[in-house]
Design an enzyme around this catalytic site. Structure first.
Site, PDB file in Angstrom:
ATOM      1  N   CYS A   2       0.834  -1.091   0.074  1.00 31.14           N
ATOM      2  CA  CYS A   2       0.002   0.083  -0.093  1.00 31.14           C
ATOM      3  C   CYS A   2       0.901   1.114  -0.071  1.00 31.14           C
ATOM      4  O   CYS A   2       1.901   1.222   0.285  1.00 31.14           O
ATOM      5  CB  CYS A   2      -0.905   0.158   1.190  1.00 31.14           C
ATOM      6  SG  CYS A   2      -1.973  -1.174   1.304  1.00 31.14           S
ATOM      7  N   GLY A  28      -0.631   0.630  -5.139  1.00 33.95           N
ATOM      8  CA  GLY A  28      -1.929   0.205  -4.884  1.00 33.95           C
ATOM      9  C   GLY A  28      -2.989   0.752  -5.771  1.00 33.95           C
ATOM     10  O   GLY A  28      -3.214   2.206  -5.820  1.00 33.95           O
ATOM     11  N   ASN A 101       0.784   0.375   5.777  1.00 36.56           N
ATOM     12  CA  ASN A 101       1.164  -0.218   4.934  1.00 36.56           C
ATOM     13  C   ASN A 101       2.089  -1.314   5.524  1.00 36.56           C
ATOM     14  O   ASN A 101       2.920  -1.154   6.407  1.00 36.56           O
ATOM     15  CB  ASN A 101       2.125   0.539   4.011  1.00 36.56           C
ATOM     16  CG  ASN A 101       3.159  -0.339   2.998  1.00 36.56           C
ATOM     17  OD1 ASN A 101       2.458  -1.589   2.543  1.00 36.56           O
ATOM     18  ND2 ASN A 101       4.182  -0.089   2.572  1.00 36.56           N
ATOM     19  N   GLY A 102       1.561  -2.655   5.277  1.00 32.80           N
ATOM     20  CA  GLY A 102       2.134  -3.757   5.874  1.00 32.80           C
ATOM     21  C   GLY A 102       1.180  -4.920   6.339  1.00 32.80           C
ATOM     22  O   GLY A 102       0.172  -5.129   5.798  1.00 32.80           O
ATOM     23  N   TYR A 257      11.168  -4.632  -7.261  1.00 34.69           N
ATOM     24  CA  TYR A 257       9.878  -4.398  -7.791  1.00 34.69           C
ATOM     25  C   TYR A 257       9.017  -3.298  -7.434  1.00 34.69           C
ATOM     26  O   TYR A 257       8.398  -2.452  -8.397  1.00 34.69           O
ATOM     27  CB  TYR A 257       8.951  -5.802  -7.880  1.00 34.69           C
ATOM     28  CG  TYR A 257       7.662  -5.582  -8.667  1.00 34.69           C
ATOM     29  CD1 TYR A 257       7.509  -5.526 -10.143  1.00 34.69           C
ATOM     30  CD2 TYR A 257       6.704  -5.452  -8.007  1.00 34.69           C
ATOM     31  CE1 TYR A 257       6.029  -5.657 -10.710  1.00 34.69           C
ATOM     32  CE2 TYR A 257       5.255  -5.389  -8.497  1.00 34.69           C
ATOM     33  CZ  TYR A 257       5.262  -5.435  -9.664  1.00 34.69           C
ATOM     34  OH  TYR A 257       3.881  -5.220 -10.294  1.00 34.69           O
TER      35      TYR A 257
END
Length: 503
Positions: A2, A28, A101-102, A257
């Site tokens: 995210c 996202g 995020n996570g 990536y």
């Protein structure tokens, strides 16, 4: 994966957060949300979709205030309805909203504790709502009408004691300011910066430095693992290390990536790290195939371009752009459902026949996950007239699921899981396959930083840095993460979608 952002400014922040989220859109594409604060009132807009689709002029006008947070999300192992979109909010204490995020690896245990001991009800399947309620409970333990900075940091220390896994978060505390904090391993990235205006200093936290760059903020620093920063409405900034034993262990897949190449993560240029990946991969090709017959190196756009160009330079082989990308198709790695991914590859890429016809082609990609995309692209190269098709991955073989916030497939859906390099080569239909060595990948990234103690390389090794992941956890993850389970959840969500789309 995210993207998160938080801004404390001297003027309206809605446009700045919107612009920042568009820069983080690659993190996202499933949902987006913004929460702002004006005086003592909070304003929220969130829904499924891209940033540009979720926020129209009428929504922006309803998001006044000089501080706010934002979030972009892609589908995770939980429910994929718009009810899962962030930020989340609790009214007690103070009125707190959070974007995360996570992934919390002990979310189920925490959910039980929150209900049985803290008397807090969790309304969604999102671990981010769990994280928010843990933070809220720790702040409530301060038992004060007016918080001070020490109270905020003591609450973050409490979060670190209770939460396991990966979490980079921004939290808006109504009337006080914005808090940003990172887990004790620093698995997911988080940076903060400032900019000077005639009205005073403004502050911003975000997942990647590129969001700061675009909005004219100067990068101050990455948050250290376990560190928190509190940006107050009055224009002050405070930082503190809130973890007892932090160990800097960022996710190496961010550099492979996930992140944009123009970002800096933990003082490492993502762009330069990918250049070094290409150099290392070229050295391996020279070592294992000194008499190679590669005529041309062609990247699979977009994230492999940097590595492919440097690889070609080091090999002394021609570099060409052989695939043209449709910019209006989302990233296939983060698309829900195998059928949708299969359909999207041909829509997303088209081969230029002249660059393939009669040539021995080396295709370069950042990684190979499911292998579905790789096999289709190899077939496209053959259909375009390639004599031989070789395939190079800038990352080692992905053999294990990620548990720290990347919705990577289950082990059984990863093409390299339980297969040798030769078996993967045959499965994707290549004439030859070369993977980056893990030691070379680590050195390619580590060269830019003096603070990184180790990396989370669990998707390659199956060794999880938090030390709390066992076979039972991975088994449970497989039950909810496989494509069939996701399809069932999406079908269930769609039946009640009108309930969530009234904003």
């Amino acid at each position: 994966m995210c993207g998160i952002i938080g801004v404390v400014a001297r003027s309206q922040v809605n446009q700045a957060i919107y612009d920042g989220l568009t820069v983080l859109q690659h993190r996202g594409q499933d949902a987006a949300g913004i929460m702002t604060c004006e005086g003592g009132r909070l304003h929220l807009r969130k829904n499924n979709g891209l940033v540009r689709d979720v926020f129209h002029t009428r929504h922006m006008l309803r998001l006044p205030g000089n501080m706010g947070i934002g979030h972009v999300r892609y589908p995770t192992a939980g429910c994929e309805s718009s009810a899962e979109a962030q930020p989340f909010y609790v009214n007690s204490p103070y009125g707190i909203s959070l974007a995360h995020n996570g992934n919390l690896t002990n979310a189920n245990k925490l959910k039980q504790e929150l209900f049985q001991e803290d008397l807090r009800q969790i309304n969604t399947d999102s671990d981010s709502e769990v994280l928010l309620n843990v933070l809220a409970h720790e702040l409530q333990q301060q038992r004060k009408l007016r918080l001070d900075v020490d109270d905020v940091f003591d609450a973050v220390a409490g979060v670190h004691r209770r939460c396991e896994g990966a979490y980079a978060a921004v939290a808006l505390i109504t009337g006080f300011g914005i808090l940003a904090f990172r887990d004790p391993y620093g698995i997911r990235p988080l940076v903060y910066g400032k900019r000077e205006t005639p009205q005073g200093t403004e502050y911003m936290a975000a997942s990647e430095s590129v969001a700061l760059d675009v909005l004219g903020f100067e990068l101050v620093a990455d948050l250290a693992p376990g560190e928190a920063v509190f940006m107050t409405l009055s224009g002050e900034i405070h930082t503190r290390q809130c973890a007892e034993q932090p160990v800097h262990s960022p996710c190496i897949f961010e550099y492979v990536y996930l992140a944009r190449p123009d970002s800096m993560i933990d003082s490492v240029s993502v762009y330069k790290a990918r250049l070094r990946m290409g150099e290392r991969l070229a050295m391996k090709i020279r070592r294992v195939r000194p008499e190679h017959d590669i005529d041309v190196v062609i990247p699979i756009p977009d994230t492999s371009r940097t590595s492919a160009l440097q690889l070609a330079n080091k090999l002394g082989v021609i570099y060409r752009e052989g695939f043209i990308k449709n910019r209006y198709i989302g990233r296939t790695f983060i698309m829900p459902g195998q059928q949708q991914r299969k359909k999207s590859v041909r829509q997303k890429l088209n081969a230029i026949d002249l660059e393939f016809r009669g040539k021995n082609v080396l295709l370069v990609d950042d990684s190979i996950v499911r292998g579905t995309t790789s096999s289709q692209i190899i077939q496209m190269a053959r259909d375009a007239g390639a004599k031989k098709v070789y395939f190079a991955s800038a990352a080692p073989a992905v053999r294990y699921p990620n548990v720290y916030g990347i919705d990577m497939p289950t082990g059984s859906e990863l093409i390299a899981h339980g297969r040798s390099e030769q078996e993967v080569c045959e499965a994707i239909g290549a004439d030859w396959l070369v993977y980056q060595d893990l030691d070379d990948l680590i050195e390619a990234v580590r060269k830019g930083s003096s603070t990184i103690e180790r990396f989370d390389t669990s998707v390659f090794t199956g060794e999880y840095v938090t030390g709390d992941i066992g076979s039972d956890y991975l088994h449970d993850l497989q039950l909810i993460r496989n494509d069939a389970a996701k399809k069932e959840r999406r079908d269930s969500d769609n039946e009640g979608i009108d309930l969530h789309n009234t904003a």
